[in-house]
Motif scaffolding. Structure first.
Motif, PDB file in Angstrom:
ATOM      1  N   ALA A   1       0.828  -1.204   0.000  1.00 29.89           N
ATOM      2  CA  ALA A   1       0.000   0.000   0.000  1.00 29.89           C
ATOM      3  C   ALA A   1       0.861   1.253   0.000  1.00 29.89           C
ATOM      4  N   LEU A   2       1.988   1.222   0.714  1.00 32.78           N
ATOM      5  CA  LEU A   2       2.895   2.368   0.745  1.00 32.78           C
ATOM      6  C   LEU A   2       3.459   2.659  -0.641  1.00 32.78           C
ATOM      7  N   GLY A   3       3.879   1.609  -1.363  1.00 35.16           N
ATOM      8  CA  GLY A   3       4.416   1.806  -2.705  1.00 35.16           C
ATOM      9  C   GLY A   3       3.401   2.424  -3.650  1.00 35.16           C
ATOM     10  N   GLU A   4       2.159   1.943  -3.606  1.00 34.00           N
ATOM     11  CA  GLU A   4       1.120   2.508  -4.471  1.00 34.00           C
ATOM     12  C   GLU A   4       0.830   3.958  -4.098  1.00 34.00           C
ATOM     13  N   THR A   5       0.825   4.266  -2.798  1.00 37.54           N
ATOM     14  CA  THR A   5       0.551   5.630  -2.360  1.00 37.54           C
ATOM     15  C   THR A   5       1.622   6.593  -2.842  1.00 37.54           C
ATOM     16  N   LEU A   6       2.887   6.205  -2.720  1.00 35.96           N
ATOM     17  CA  LEU A   6       3.979   7.077  -3.143  1.00 35.96           C
ATOM     18  C   LEU A   6       3.956   7.309  -4.651  1.00 35.96           C
ATOM     19  N   LEU A   7       3.669   6.276  -5.426  1.00 34.59           N
ATOM     20  CA  LEU A   7       3.596   6.443  -6.875  1.00 34.59           C
ATOM     21  C   LEU A   7       2.444   7.368  -7.267  1.00 34.59           C
ATOM     22  N   ASP A   8       1.296   7.215  -6.609  1.00 30.36           N
ATOM     23  CA  ASP A   8       0.156   8.080  -6.906  1.00 30.36           C
ATOM     24  C   ASP A   8       0.431   9.517  -6.487  1.00 30.36           C
ATOM     25  N   ARG A   9       1.129   9.695  -5.379  1.00 30.35           N
ATOM     26  CA  ARG A   9       1.332  11.025  -4.809  1.00 30.35           C
ATOM     27  C   ARG A   9       2.401  11.814  -5.548  1.00 30.35           C
ATOM     28  N   TYR A  10       3.495  11.158  -5.936  1.00 26.86           N
ATOM     29  CA  TYR A  10       4.633  11.872  -6.496  1.00 26.86           C
ATOM     30  C   TYR A  10       4.871  11.617  -7.984  1.00 26.86           C
ATOM     31  N   GLY A  11       4.361  10.548  -8.518  1.00 31.30           N
ATOM     32  CA  GLY A  11       4.640  10.235  -9.914  1.00 31.30           C
ATOM     33  C   GLY A  11       6.001   9.605 -10.085  1.00 31.30           C
ATOM     34  N   VAL A  12       7.051  10.316  -9.675  1.00 36.71           N
ATOM     35  CA  VAL A  12       8.418   9.804  -9.679  1.00 36.71           C
ATOM     36  C   VAL A  12       8.908   9.764  -8.245  1.00 36.71           C
ATOM     37  N   VAL A  13       9.255   8.587  -7.774  1.00 34.38           N
ATOM     38  CA  VAL A  13       9.672   8.397  -6.380  1.00 34.38           C
ATOM     39  C   VAL A  13      11.188   8.288  -6.337  1.00 34.38           C
ATOM     40  N   THR A  14      11.802   9.109  -5.499  1.00 32.05           N
ATOM     41  CA  THR A  14      13.255   9.097  -5.316  1.00 32.05           C
ATOM     42  C   THR A  14      13.573   8.911  -3.836  1.00 32.05           C
ATOM     43  N   ARG A  15      14.843   8.868  -3.530  1.00 31.48           N
ATOM     44  CA  ARG A  15      15.263   8.741  -2.134  1.00 31.48           C
ATOM     45  C   ARG A  15      14.758   9.924  -1.306  1.00 31.48           C
ATOM     46  N   GLY A  16      14.802  11.114  -1.891  1.00 33.47           N
ATOM     47  CA  GLY A  16      14.375  12.298  -1.156  1.00 33.47           C
ATOM     48  C   GLY A  16      12.910  12.272  -0.782  1.00 33.47           C
ATOM     49  N   THR A  17      12.057  11.758  -1.653  1.00 32.64           N
ATOM     50  CA  THR A  17      10.630  11.706  -1.333  1.00 32.64           C
ATOM     51  C   THR A  17      10.366  10.750  -0.185  1.00 32.64           C
ATOM     52  N   ALA A  18      11.079   9.653  -0.136  1.00 28.67           N
ATOM     53  CA  ALA A  18      10.896   8.704   0.963  1.00 28.67           C
ATOM     54  C   ALA A  18      11.339   9.314   2.285  1.00 28.67           C
ATOM     55  N   VAL A  19      12.434  10.081   2.248  1.00 33.45           N
ATOM     56  CA  VAL A  19      12.905  10.737   3.462  1.00 33.45           C
ATOM     57  C   VAL A  19      11.914  11.789   3.933  1.00 33.45           C
ATOM     58  N   ALA A  20      11.369  12.578   2.991  1.00 31.67           N
ATOM     59  CA  ALA A  20      10.405  13.614   3.351  1.00 31.67           C
ATOM     60  C   ALA A  20       9.137  13.024   3.939  1.00 31.67           C
ATOM     61  N   GLU A  21       8.750  11.839   3.505  1.00 30.76           N
ATOM     62  CA  GLU A  21       7.551  11.194   4.028  1.00 30.76           C
ATOM     63  C   GLU A  21       7.780  10.577   5.406  1.00 30.76           C
ATOM     64  N   GLY A  22       9.043  10.459   5.823  1.00 26.79           N
ATOM     65  CA  GLY A  22       9.317   9.840   7.109  1.00 26.79           C
ATOM     66  C   GLY A  22       8.926   8.373   7.150  1.00 26.79           C
ATOM     67  N   VAL A  23       9.170   7.672   6.063  1.00 18.55           N
ATOM     68  CA  VAL A  23       8.775   6.264   5.965  1.00 18.55           C
ATOM     69  C   VAL A  23       9.557   5.433   6.973  1.00 18.55           C
ATOM     70  N   ILE A  24       8.835   4.639   7.741  1.00 14.62           N
ATOM     71  CA  ILE A  24       9.490   3.711   8.660  1.00 14.62           C
ATOM     72  C   ILE A  24      10.191   2.627   7.840  1.00 14.62           C
ATOM     73  N   GLY A  25      11.493   2.509   8.004  1.00 14.48           N
ATOM     74  CA  GLY A  25      12.268   1.587   7.186  1.00 14.48           C
ATOM     75  C   GLY A  25      13.069   2.306   6.121  1.00 14.48           C
ATOM     76  N   GLY A  26      12.752   3.619   5.902  1.00 13.12           N
ATOM     77  CA  GLY A  26      13.523   4.445   4.996  1.00 13.12           C
ATOM     78  C   GLY A  26      13.396   4.013   3.542  1.00 13.12           C
TER      79      GLY A  26
END
Length: 384
Positions: free
Chosen positions: A182-207
């Motif tokens: 679910a996290l992967g689908e959410t990030l793709l829908d939210r950002y279009g292009v997912v990078t390391r920086g977007t994951a850090v900004a989201e504060g994803v548990i597990g990085g």
């Protein structure tokens, strides 16, 4: 964030979705004053998107509230007040203030929610928040004699900050694989292009390691593509197929107009703000010692993809990253539009790039956009 995306946005729209049971809100930690982080979730997928909450230290009143809500129903404040203490753990009845504080402590901990967003607005609007507000000027009285005493009648509904029906939030999904999917689908829908920086900004548990593993699985099944889509953002980039096609359609097309740039004012924490997430913040301009950051209450102004201005909460300090008059003009208009539209109650600008705002190019642009002079700088208040 919602008015930036929904034309003619009204708070009633969000309340209607919550009352219908389609959307739920959850607290994700408190901030200074009467404020905190809020997340919105679709009710059908809330167990997959809600963050698992660590064991919190609860006082006796909060434990009684959870016991009362554990039946699975929703309680109005007065019903909850009647139910709290029924199991005998409390020595005396709980007053409204203590019960309201207990409820909001549970809300910021991500344990309880409400079927409307009204209590959040009441709490933030009446107290100290990340978005500074102004108090209305008291009305003058023509009669100066003794006022008649008012009868104190207890409110059946309780304080405005606890209006609506309270209930326990759904339990977060325990299966790690489903949550990661679910996290992967959410990030793709939210950002279009997912990078390391977007994951850090989201504060994803597990990085980013967790995100990378999940999106790699999406790539194998054809649900995502990996490539070097945006320069200087690293090779580990994942995008939805539709996002890749849109990027390609604009690869050789520059739609920007240097004479009439289009500016958008966003919350600094907005996912649509790429700076501080996918993109690094520019160096501080001028003589300013301040640095931009994704802080609650701060505003960014982006014109045709370039960062033009950063406005700290309340507007006291502004950082401007361009000398172009057209860019400054559209940025000032975008900032003033936040106030005139009622999305920000007041902005009082004192310094621009470390210098007093009056006499600066951006100060002149703000005056042209409707800001008025004060002894401390420039200010614009929302119309009442």
């Amino acid at each position: 964030m919602l008015p930036a995306r929904v034309a003619d946005y009204s708070p009633a729209m969000l309340d209607e979705l919550m009352t219908a049971g389609e959307v739920v809100w959850a607290g994700s930690g408190s901030l200074a004053g009467d404020d905190g982080w809020i997340t919105l979730h679709l009710a059908d997928t809330a167990p997959l998107t809600l963050q698992p909450q660590p064991d919190a230290e609860l006082d006796r009143v909060q434990r009684e509230v959870l016991v009362a809500l554990s039946s699975g129903g929703a309680f109005f404040f007065r019903q909850l007040a009647d139910a709290v203490g029924a199991f005998g753990e409390l020595d005396a009845p709980v007053d409204d203030t203590a019960l309201a504080e207990a409820l909001w402590g549970l809300a910021w901990a991500g344990l309880v929610t409400n079927d409307t967003f009204a209590p959040v607005r009441a709490l933030v609007g009446a107290g100290r928040s990340a978005h500074k507000s102004t108090r209305p000027t008291p009305r003058t009285r023509s009669f100066r004699g003794r006022s008649m005493p008012r009868a104190i009648v207890p409110s059946r509904t309780g304080p405005p900050s606890v209006a609506g029906r309270w209930s326990i939030l759904p339990v977060a999904e325990e299966q790690a694989t489903r949550r990661a999917h679910a996290l992967g689908e959410t990030l793709l829908d939210r950002y279009g292009v997912v990078t390391r920086g977007t994951a850090v900004a989201e504060g994803v548990i597990g990085g980013f390691a967790l995100v990378y593993k999940t999106l790699s699985g999406f790539e194998e099944s054809g649900r995502a593509r990996r490539g070097y889509f945006v320069e200087r953002l690293g090779a580990a980039q994942f995008a939805a197929p539709g996002a890749v096609d849109r990027l390609r359609s604009h690869a050789d097309l520059d739609v920007r107009d240097a004479d009439a740039p289009v500016a958008v004012a966003l919350a600094a924490t907005d996912p649509a703000n790429a700076y501080g997430a996918a993109l690094p913040w520019p160096d501080p301009p001028g003589e300013s010692s301040h640095r931009a950051a994704r802080k609650a209450g701060a505003i960014v102004v982006v014109a045709d993809g370039d960062l033009v201005a950063y406005v700290e909460r309340g507007g006291k300090t502004v950082l401007v990253y361009t000398d172009d008059e057209a860019g400054l003009a559209v940025a000032a208009t975008a900032v003033a539009g936040l106030v005139t539209a009622g999305r920000v109650r007041r902005l009082a600008v004192e310094t621009v790039n470390g210098a007093f705002v009056l006499g600066t190019p951006f100060g002149q642009a703000l005056r042209a956009a409707g800001f008025g002079e004060t002894p401390k700088g420039l200010r614009l208040d929302a119309r009442r």
